[in-house]
Scaffold this active site. Structure first.
Site, mmCIF file in Angstrom:
data_model
loop_
_atom_site.group_PDB
_atom_site.id
_atom_site.type_symbol
_atom_site.label_atom_id
_atom_site.label_comp_id
_atom_site.label_asym_id
_atom_site.label_seq_id
_atom_site.Cartn_x
_atom_site.Cartn_y
_atom_site.Cartn_z
ATOM 1 N N HIS A 503 48.267 -7.582 -25.239
ATOM 2 C CA HIS A 503 48.880 -8.607 -24.384
ATOM 3 C C HIS A 503 48.627 -10.013 -24.949
ATOM 4 O O HIS A 503 49.563 -10.775 -25.188
ATOM 5 C CB HIS A 503 48.313 -8.496 -22.969
ATOM 6 C CG HIS A 503 48.833 -9.532 -22.014
ATOM 7 N ND1 HIS A 503 49.760 -9.248 -21.056
ATOM 8 C CD2 HIS A 503 48.547 -10.851 -21.882
ATOM 9 C CE1 HIS A 503 50.042 -10.351 -20.375
ATOM 10 N NE2 HIS A 503 49.310 -11.337 -20.859
ATOM 11 N N GLU A 504 47.365 -10.329 -25.167
ATOM 12 C CA GLU A 504 47.039 -11.688 -25.625
ATOM 13 C C GLU A 504 47.612 -11.948 -27.012
ATOM 14 O O GLU A 504 48.000 -13.072 -27.335
ATOM 15 C CB GLU A 504 45.525 -11.915 -25.609
ATOM 16 C CG GLU A 504 44.886 -11.859 -24.221
ATOM 17 C CD GLU A 504 45.562 -12.747 -23.194
ATOM 18 O OE1 GLU A 504 46.146 -13.781 -23.589
ATOM 19 O OE2 GLU A 504 45.548 -12.402 -21.998
ATOM 20 N N HIS A 507 51.103 -13.254 -26.810
ATOM 21 C CA HIS A 507 51.139 -14.713 -26.667
ATOM 22 C C HIS A 507 50.898 -15.379 -28.027
ATOM 23 O O HIS A 507 51.535 -16.368 -28.382
ATOM 24 C CB HIS A 507 50.039 -15.184 -25.707
ATOM 25 C CG HIS A 507 50.272 -14.853 -24.264
ATOM 26 N ND1 HIS A 507 51.414 -15.211 -23.594
ATOM 27 C CD2 HIS A 507 49.484 -14.218 -23.355
ATOM 28 C CE1 HIS A 507 51.316 -14.810 -22.322
ATOM 29 N NE2 HIS A 507 50.163 -14.198 -22.165
#
Ligand code: ZN
Length: 734
Positions: A503-504, A507
């Site tokens: 997820h990170e 980003h």
């Protein structure tokens, strides 16, 4: 989660979102007006990529740099606003985009360390500078001369020959000024100021009263038998909390949501019901902590403020720069999901009632009982031995052979570790990111382990923003909160942690592929209902059949993860999602309904309004209550998410639809990755988001992959029948 992404990380609209810590604060010392040359922020860092030199920066360097940075930025903005030259794109917007460099250097580094490695001194700087930064923002957007220049550009846009990115930048600036009230006639500006002040007071009142209400609303019991089902540690903690409050017996404090963690363990229906009612009524007790009078006034005032600007409701006023753009689109999204979600909610509720009956329950099952029975069903159907699973997830292997490997397959980028860049913690690893053509693309840092001085959760941010105008490349970091291995032990992490890493890093990719001239539009400086799209999309690769076996390898034996474990992970994902997805969608609906009121509407009866909104929502709100009731919905009344709570499910919908697009086009291929990078990840905020999406996918986003992902489509594989009658467990959670 994403935090510390500075919204509009560029020179303007700098927003700090580091939450207040609980540590004691001491007053920050006064700062001199000018910055001594010895301060490490006085000049851009000479390290590769202009990475802040954390080997030189001391805690005491931040405050003077931020103060001097604000002063310098003010001088620059004033000079731009007051110049006599006819406005041009370059002497106005170009100049603004090049201003505020000292402030930005200092703030990006400060926010990074204050979030991930804080202490009393840094927190004191935060307390001191937060209100000053808010005022600094006002100084820019309430500057009439500056707005005059921007409006001139807007009025003469046809003659300016702007490229598409410049045209977008002008549009973004113009609307931000307009939205702040710069264009209103003087009399309305006076009204607006009064409304803003009143709203600000009400919002602060709301959060303070709610905090009191949550404290006062905690469940207090004197007889330990009421707490049967909780572990010894949980009961001891409840006794400790009671002692701290000088009360006999036990206290279960409330967390912010409707559901409470203890509800899955408490064996007494009566206690569950008491705790649940304490939760939902916390801010509706009629005393000093009742928030209902505040929110009726906020709702009405927001509608009136929207009307000042010519909007029919607050949702339309506030969604202007989002992908959804208006209330109707956001509402349509929720409405389309309701039939499938409510059908799943009804099925889950039937399962739960059947289990309760099989265990001899003589009471009517309520939402207070939901998690108690759900947890039993989960244990019986989907139990995964999480310790055994962890043996396949060694942190460094997940990072290099999973997260990085997926990015190499999709985007052609490679990673080269470097040891010469100073960081704020020896826990961190640093990598050069090399593009497919061999050129240096970005610097990436990761800070994986939990520390006492790190904020909770996980997030991504920049230390240096990408901008062709300024000649800077992105320096990006990810922060996680994984449990640090003991010395000499392998760094094994959970499946949740693996998902968080993907997820990170989603980003991070959005930041690393940024390809903008202007920092205001660069990378992750995008709308609230867009920013979580790349991150949620990237989570999908964790389970991809070409990626998972590459990294999920037993740390000792080197054997690949067995298929039955993978199958369990896949099946567990759809469990109880009628509840978990539904409670969020219902809260989003409640939020939108409150912010759909016209200015002419009278002040609302909060309970009646909420009951009507939920009854009209199409969800099974009797079995699955909203994640927040109006009276304790902090996000929408004081945390900046008004009319925006839908963004959470919306961005998941975009992520799953994009993953479905990949699957329809051959899955994990360089060609697919390149298209997604070219058309989404590298675009920042340079295009209307809906157009950007349509250009990529060839169509509007579709909700079906989102429903499939959570097992919410009607014809999903039927779960096994409820488990056979078993006595209710009494010693759980030990
Ligand atoms: Zn996120």
């Amino acid at each position: 989660m994403i935090r510390n992404i500075l919204l509009a990380t560029a020179a303007l609209a700098i927003v700090t979102t580091v939450p207040a810590g609980s540590a004691p604060r001491r007053a920050a010392p006064a700062a001199p007006a000018t910055l001594p040359a010895s301060n490490p922020f006085a000049q851009p860092s000479t390290l590769p990529w202009q990475t802040p030199d954390f080997s030189r920066i001391k805690d005491s360097d931040y405050l003077p740099a931020i103060m001097a940075g604000m002063a310098e930025h003010k001088r620059e903005v004033t000079a731009i606003a007051n110049q006599s030259a006819t406005p041009t794109f370059d002497n106005t917007l170009g100049a603004l985009e090049k201003s505020g460099l000292l402030l930005e250097r200092a703030l990006l580094a400060f926010n990074a360390v204050n979030g991930a490695n804080t202490n009393d001194a840094l927190q004191a700087v935060d307390t001191r500078t937060s209100p000053l930064l808010a005022a600094h923002n006002d100084f820019i957007y309430l500057n009439a001369k500056l707005f005059g220049r921007v409006r001139y550009l807007r009025d003469h846009q046809a003659e300016l020959n702007l490229n598409p990115e410049q045209a977008r930048l002008l549009d973004v600036y113009y609307k931000q000024f307009q939205h702040a009230g710069a264009e209103l006639p003087a009399a309305r500006q006076v009204q607006l100021k009064a409304m803003n002040q009143r709203l600000s007071t009400l919002q602060t009142d709301f959060s303070q009263r709610l905090l009191e209400a949550a404290n006062a609303g905690a469940l207090h019991v004197t007889d330990a038998s009421a707490l049967a089902g909780l572990s010894e540690q949980q009961i001891a903690a409840a006794a400790e909390t009671a002692k701290g409050r000088k009360l006999p017996g036990y206290v279960l404090p409330l967390q912010n949501t409707t559901q409470q963690p203890s509800l899955e363990s408490l064996t007494s229906h009566a206690t569950r019901q008491q705790l649940f009612e304490a939760s939902i009524n916390r801010a509706e007790r009629g005393g000093a902590n009742d928030t209902r009078n505040i929110i009726r006034e906020i709702a009405q005032l927001r509608a009136k403020k929207a009307a000042l600007f010519g909007y029919t409701n607050w949702a339309d006023y506030t969604l202007y720069d989002q992908m959804a753009q208006n209330r109707q689109t956001a509402l349509g999204f929720l409405t389309r999901l309701a039939p499938a979600v409510s059908a799943k909610q009804h099925r889950e509720a039937e399962d739960i009632r059947a289990l309760a009956r099989s265990q001899g329950a003589t009471f009517e099952v309520t939402p207070a009982d939901w998690n108690f029975y759900t947890e039993q069903i989960r244990q019986q159907r989907y139990a995964i031995d999480s310790d055994k699973l962890k043996e396949y997830f060694e942190f460094n292997r997940v990072l290099e052979d999973g997260v990085f490997y997926a990015a190499t397959q999709l985007y052609g980028i490679t990673f080269r570790e470097r040891k010469d860049i100073p960081t704020w913690s020896p826990d961190m690893r640093v990598f050069d990111v090399i593009d497919a053509d061999g050129k240096e693309l970005a610097l990436f840092m990761i800070d994986p382990w939990k520390r006492d001085n790190k904020n909770g959760g996980a997030w991504m941010s920049n230390l240096v923003n990408q901008s062709y105008l300024r000649g800077t490349k992105p320096v990006i970091f990810n922060v996680e909160n994984f449990t640090k291995p003991a010395p000499g032990q392998p760094a094994l992490i959970s499946w949740d942690d693996v998902t968080t890493m993907f997820h990170e890093f989603g980003h991070a990719l959005h930041g690393m592929f940024a390809a903008q001239a202007y920092p205001t539009l660069s990378g992750t400086s995008v709308a609230r209902d867009f920013v979580e799209f790349p991150s949620q999309f990237n989570e999908n690769w964790a389970l991809d059949p070409k990626i998972l076996p590459h990294y999920a390898v037993h740390y000792r034996t080197g054997q690949r993860i067995p298929q039955d474990l993978v199958d369990k992970l896949l099946r567990a994902r759809t469990f109880n999602q009628g509840y978990e997805v539904g409670e969020v969608l219902e809260a989003a609906r409640l939020d939108l309904d409150w912010h759909s009121l016209p200015a002419s509407a009278p002040m609302q009866d909060v309970d009646k309004f909420e009951a009507t909104a939920l009854a009209n929502s199409g969800f099974d709100t009797a079995d699955v209550p909203s994640r927040y009731r109006s009276s304790y919905f902090l996000h929408i009344w004081s945390n900046g998410y008004s009319a925006g709570y839908y963004a959470y499910p919306w961005t998941r919908m975009l992520g799953q639809d994009t993953f479905a697009w990949f699957q329809q086009h051959g899955g994990l291929t360089r060609a697919n990755g390149q298209r997604y990078r070219d058309m989404i990840l590298s675009r920042g905020n340079t295009q209307d988001y809906a157009e950007m999406y349509r250009a990529f996918a060839g169509r509007d986003p579709d909700i079906q992959p989102y429903l499939d992902y959570y097992g919410l489509s009607g014809a999903t594989t039927a779960p096994p029948p409820p488990p056979p009658a078993t006595p209710a467990p009494t010693e759980r959670g030990k």
